[in-house]
Design an enzyme around this catalytic site. Structure first.
Site, mmCIF file in Angstrom:
data_model
loop_
_atom_site.group_PDB
_atom_site.id
_atom_site.type_symbol
_atom_site.label_atom_id
_atom_site.label_comp_id
_atom_site.label_asym_id
_atom_site.label_seq_id
_atom_site.Cartn_x
_atom_site.Cartn_y
_atom_site.Cartn_z
ATOM 1 N N GLU A 277 0.812 -1.223 0.000
ATOM 2 C CA GLU A 277 0.000 0.000 0.000
ATOM 3 C C GLU A 277 0.844 1.272 0.000
ATOM 4 O O GLU A 277 0.461 2.286 -0.578
ATOM 5 C CB GLU A 277 -0.781 0.036 1.314
ATOM 6 C CG GLU A 277 -2.226 -0.278 1.222
ATOM 7 C CD GLU A 277 -2.847 -0.189 2.614
ATOM 8 O OE1 GLU A 277 -2.598 -1.086 3.426
ATOM 9 O OE2 GLU A 277 -3.566 0.789 2.870
ATOM 10 N N ASP A 366 31.532 -13.400 -13.308
ATOM 11 C CA ASP A 366 30.657 -12.544 -12.493
ATOM 12 C C ASP A 366 31.038 -11.074 -12.676
ATOM 13 O O ASP A 366 31.708 -10.699 -13.648
ATOM 14 C CB ASP A 366 30.721 -13.005 -11.017
ATOM 15 C CG ASP A 366 29.433 -12.719 -10.242
ATOM 16 O OD1 ASP A 366 29.256 -11.570 -9.812
ATOM 17 O OD2 ASP A 366 28.621 -13.651 -10.075
ATOM 18 N N LYS A 476 23.402 -14.196 -15.358
ATOM 19 C CA LYS A 476 23.002 -13.961 -13.964
ATOM 20 C C LYS A 476 22.505 -12.528 -13.870
ATOM 21 O O LYS A 476 23.277 -11.588 -14.095
ATOM 22 C CB LYS A 476 24.204 -14.193 -13.045
ATOM 23 C CG LYS A 476 23.914 -13.948 -11.566
ATOM 24 C CD LYS A 476 25.093 -14.426 -10.724
ATOM 25 C CE LYS A 476 25.059 -13.936 -9.301
ATOM 26 N NZ LYS A 476 26.317 -14.219 -8.591
ATOM 27 N N CYS A 524 18.917 -12.910 -9.123
ATOM 28 C CA CYS A 524 19.755 -12.667 -7.952
ATOM 29 C C CYS A 524 19.450 -11.258 -7.463
ATOM 30 O O CYS A 524 19.162 -10.371 -8.257
ATOM 31 C CB CYS A 524 21.228 -12.766 -8.361
ATOM 32 S SG CYS A 524 22.381 -12.470 -6.999
ATOM 33 N N ASP A 532 11.076 -14.882 -5.588
ATOM 34 C CA ASP A 532 9.618 -14.950 -5.584
ATOM 35 C C ASP A 532 9.139 -15.637 -6.846
ATOM 36 O O ASP A 532 9.875 -15.777 -7.813
ATOM 37 C CB ASP A 532 9.034 -13.532 -5.464
ATOM 38 C CG ASP A 532 9.542 -12.615 -6.554
ATOM 39 O OD1 ASP A 532 9.186 -12.824 -7.725
ATOM 40 O OD2 ASP A 532 10.328 -11.680 -6.249
ATOM 41 N N ASP A 546 23.579 -14.759 -0.605
ATOM 42 C CA ASP A 546 25.006 -14.449 -0.712
ATOM 43 C C ASP A 546 25.792 -15.208 0.344
ATOM 44 O O ASP A 546 27.023 -15.177 0.346
ATOM 45 C CB ASP A 546 25.247 -12.941 -0.543
ATOM 46 C CG ASP A 546 25.228 -12.223 -1.884
ATOM 47 O OD1 ASP A 546 25.216 -12.902 -2.922
ATOM 48 O OD2 ASP A 546 25.223 -10.968 -1.890
ATOM 49 N N GLU A 612 41.854 -32.473 -2.859
ATOM 50 C CA GLU A 612 40.565 -31.764 -2.922
ATOM 51 C C GLU A 612 40.014 -31.759 -4.353
ATOM 52 O O GLU A 612 38.814 -31.918 -4.568
ATOM 53 C CB GLU A 612 40.733 -30.321 -2.421
ATOM 54 C CG GLU A 612 40.864 -30.227 -0.910
ATOM 55 C CD GLU A 612 41.266 -28.829 -0.439
ATOM 56 O OE1 GLU A 612 40.711 -28.385 0.572
ATOM 57 O OE2 GLU A 612 42.135 -28.178 -1.080
HETATM 58 C C1 GLA Z 1 25.701 -9.703 -5.468
HETATM 59 C C2 GLA Z 1 25.491 -11.163 -5.779
HETATM 60 C C3 GLA Z 1 26.811 -11.890 -5.746
HETATM 61 C C4 GLA Z 1 27.756 -11.253 -6.739
HETATM 62 C C5 GLA Z 1 27.906 -9.768 -6.456
HETATM 63 C C6 GLA Z 1 28.695 -9.083 -7.539
HETATM 64 O O1 GLA Z 1 26.075 -9.509 -4.147
HETATM 65 O O2 GLA Z 1 24.563 -11.736 -4.930
HETATM 66 O O3 GLA Z 1 26.633 -13.246 -6.029
HETATM 67 O O4 GLA Z 1 27.280 -11.463 -8.043
HETATM 68 O O5 GLA Z 1 26.647 -9.130 -6.355
HETATM 69 O O6 GLA Z 1 28.828 -7.738 -7.322
#
Ligand code: GLA
Length: 727
Positions: A277, A366, A476, A524, A532, A546, A612
């Protein structure tokens, strides 16, 4: 037939496989709610009672009948101004400043198929899977019309609701509130279950009794937010994971929202879910229409886990779209926690090489590859490749990565702008800011005015140019701040801007999906700040948080699972000590937790030991083996990680022949007690063999008595047990 209308009693009945929803047009033309719950084949209007409730007035046309009051009667779409003093679903401000609306039944239509909403995400269904009921209500004075939409998907027990408002009068009106769904209960005591949180700690479960007064959750941030999920559950007091009545309301919208639960003077419960609202005042001129976003409803008498499964199936099959909707997603390596802003083309290719050797399928570059972007203070808005930083073109980089047998993905944050960017220097008025005031900065960035088409178009063009430079198979889509300083230089009325912003976002995403149908888009917003059902219509997965710490993730993914399937939860194995919490847990535990999501890695493989790396190769192979079961199986929560010493959950194949049990020990003490985890959803009489121990158990034993989780001297150990039915 899913939808039945009784001409004589004017009762609408909506049937799903196991539930019934009923409402009635009464003699004054009000649309009264009668019932929602387990299937009944009966007219439930006997539940309506009429007594003189002093101080609860009646509409003028009921004359001197003091027992008739909208303040008491259960309704489908309660308006402000008809003598109902509970929280309304609908508030209209008229041209003369009065706030009043009196909606009465005019007509209805029953249609096969599921309605769609122009410009908005909504549940969709194939022909024969769904029916639609549209009920037209009208205010006789202002001629404001509301068409209530009901979508009925019998399989899976889903009913959807939405509203189209039309100003069929002559004067401008303002919509001050438009909730999409109202559930009125004449009896019963309910708990309100909601999911609160914060950045890096989203969707913690809260269960409180609904008491006198109004309990409200919501977001004023312009996004659905980290702080509350746009998901509400009403549960009878005694309801548990496996038993009892409960109702879900999930908002298919990514902007601000408001959810309310109210216990009224006569101990009746009202639940509302819809648009926020605050800052909403949507003008409609003569002839104009407005669509309120959709709410998904579901009911079961079989407890919360079953309710979640209904939502999971609805979201996977009727919300998510595109090539990946029901497919296992590629295992990816994301560069963020591997190198943050500190990379070049060569280092990305090195990461890709390590990833290929580990059996990982995709490399995601990223934040940091565009404009001037070596930290988070500049560059947003300038969507051109920084070839100088990369030391090569994007095309070359993608070819090299593809040459290693890997797919390539990239990060963007289209809705944002830094003041230190070429875009801002050219178009300072494209960022939200109130004239004469300095805007609130967050992460040193401002929000672009996506309510303006030219802004959306410009960013869309820029980003398409990047995506066309090579084979980009994943995107992303990030959004890293809450919206503030809402003011659009192009809008005549500011009360419409936040809603129009979300339409702009959806328009952009829809165009992207059409232009790049094979590209997987992951949503993201600082992790899970816009998790959602609305976003999931465009992005079949969303970065869940995050926070990549496996122990916190057990809780975050647990809360998320109440409304959303694991196929939608972005989840990665990251380095230890964890960058958000400083905690160190084994690679195995990190793997088990990340596998209950889309699965991937987010660390510098080059910094790992040979041992690993070997473990990661095995882990990726294990994931591939279990992925179809994880993706398609029914999800069962088997413990409450906020309360129990163990976090446990399982995937059971639809034919009930396979089970993957996952358990993470969250506590360890001296002389540690044993946690027994009871499985669910198995065949009582079938025998199941556990793969690693070779031991067999009956379904009944595993469900009634459970299985002991080993006690060992270490922290946060994880166990993954695979059971298959022995013929
Ligand atoms: C957000 C996203 C992260 C990464 C950073 C980059 O915080 O959730 O996964 O992509 O931005 O700035």
């Amino acid at each position: 037939m899913g939808i039945v209308y009784g001409e004589k009693n004017r009762i609408f009945t909506l049937h799903t496989e196991n539930t019934t929803y009923q409402m009635k047009v009464d003699s004054f033309g009000f649309l009264l709610h009668l019932y929602y719950g387990k299937t009944v084949e009966f007219g439930m209007d006997y539940l309506l009672t009429y007594y003189d409730r002093g101080f609860s007035g009646g509409p003028y046309d009921v004359s001197d009948d003091r027992t008739y009051s909208m303040d008491i009667l259960p309704q489908e779409f309660p308006c402000q101004g008809i003598g109902d003093y509970r929280s309304p679903a609908f508030v209209v401000k008229n041209e003369d400043g009065s706030i009043s609306c009196d909606l009465r039944y005019k007509s209805h239509e029953i249609k096969s198929g599921k309605y769609a909403l122009p410009g908005l995400p909504a549940v969709y269904a194939a022909g024969g899977e769904a029916e639609t009921l549209e009920i037209l209500l009208e205010d006789p004075v202002s001629k404001v019309q509301a068409v209530l939409y009901y979508g009925v998907l019998p399989k899976g027990d889903i009913i959807t609701r939405s509203v189209r408002i039309k100003n069929a009068g002559e004067n401008r009106i303002y919509l001050e509130k438009a909730a999409s769904a109202c559930l009125d209960f004449v009896s019963g005591e309910y708990d309100f279950i909601s999911f609160y949180g914060r950045h890096a700690m989203e969707r913690n479960l809260q269960r409180t009794p609904i008491v006198h007064g109004v309990q409200t959750i919501g977001s004023r941030r312009g996004t659905s937010s980290h702080q509350y999920s746009p998901l509400m559950i009403l549960a009878a007091k005694e309801t548990t994971e496996t038993n009892g009545s409960c109702y879900a309301m999930s908002f298919v919208y990514s902007g601000g929202f408001q959810g309310e639960a109210e216990l009224d003077q006569c101990n009746q419960t009202r639940a509302l879910l819809g648009l926020q609202e605050a800052m909403f005042s949507y003008p409609l001129d003569a002839g104009e229409t407005f669509y309120a976003p959709e709410v998904i409803l579901s009911y079961t008498d079989q407890g919360l886990n079953r309710l979640s499964q209904n939502l999971h199936s609805c979201i996977r099959r009727h919300i998510c779209r595109g090539k990946y909707k029901e497919a296992v997603r590629p295992v990816l390596l994301n560069s963020w926690e591997a190198s943050y802003f500190d990379f070049d083309g060569e280092s990305i290719c090195r990461l890709a090489k390590e990833a290929a050797e580990a059996g990982i399928e995709m490399l995601v570059m990223d934040d940091g590859w565009f404009g001037k972007r070596d930290d988070d203070n500049s560059g947003l808005g300038d969507w051109f490749v920084n070839e100088e930083k990369l030391g090569m073109s994007l095309g070359t980089m993608i070819e090299r990565i593809n040459g290693l047998g890997l797919k390539f993905g990239i990060w963007v944050e289209p809705e944002m702008i830094n003041e230190d960017s070429e875009l801002y220097r050219q178009h300072p008025d494209w960022a939200f800011a109130i004239p004469g005031r300095k805007p609130v900065r967050a992460r040193n960035q401002l929000v672009l005015d996506f309510s303006r088409k030219e802004v959306v178009d410009d960013i869309y063009e820029q980003i398409c140019k990047v995506l066309d430079q090579g084979k980009v198979e994943y995107l992303k889509w990030d959004m890293n701040r809450s919206i503030s300083d809402v003011y659009s230089a192009a809008a005549k009325e500011q009360g419409k801007v936040l809603y129009d912003y979300v339409l702009g976002l959806y328009d952009f995403l829809e165009r992207l999906m059409k232009r790049y149908p094979d590209m997987l888009i992951e949503g993201c917003s600082g992790g899970g700040g816009r998790f959602d059902a609305g976003m999931l219509y465009y992005t079949p997965q969303i970065w869940c948080s995050d926070n990549t710490d496996a122990v916190d993730r057990v809780k975050i993914q647990y809360g998320t699972s109440f409304g959303f399937p694991v196929s939608t939860m972005g989840s990665h194995v990251s380095a230890v000590p964890n960058h958000q919490t400083g905690r160190s847990v084994s690679l195995h535990t990190r793997g088990v937790v990340a596998m209950s999501g889309t699965f991937g890695y987010e660390l510098d493989l080059g910094k790992l030991t040979e041992e690993e790396k070997r473990e990661i190769r095995t882990q990726v192979a294990e994931f591939r083996k279990y992925a179809p079961l994880i993706q398609n199986g029914l999800y069962y929560r088997l413990s409450n990680p906020f309360r129990d010493a163990v976090g446990a959950w399982a995937f059971v194949s639809e034919d009930q022949k396979e089970v993957l049990l996952n358990a993470v020990m969250l506590e360890n003490h001296g002389n540690m007690t044993v946690s027994y985890v009871k499985l669910q959803g198995l065949k009582e009489n079938a025998t199941y063999k556990e793969q690693s121990s070779g031991r067999s158990y009956t379904g009944a034993a595993l469900m009634q008595a459970g299985i002991p989780i080993p006690v060992e001297q270490s922290e946060y150990l994880a166990y993954q047990m695979y059971f298959a039915e022995v013929e």
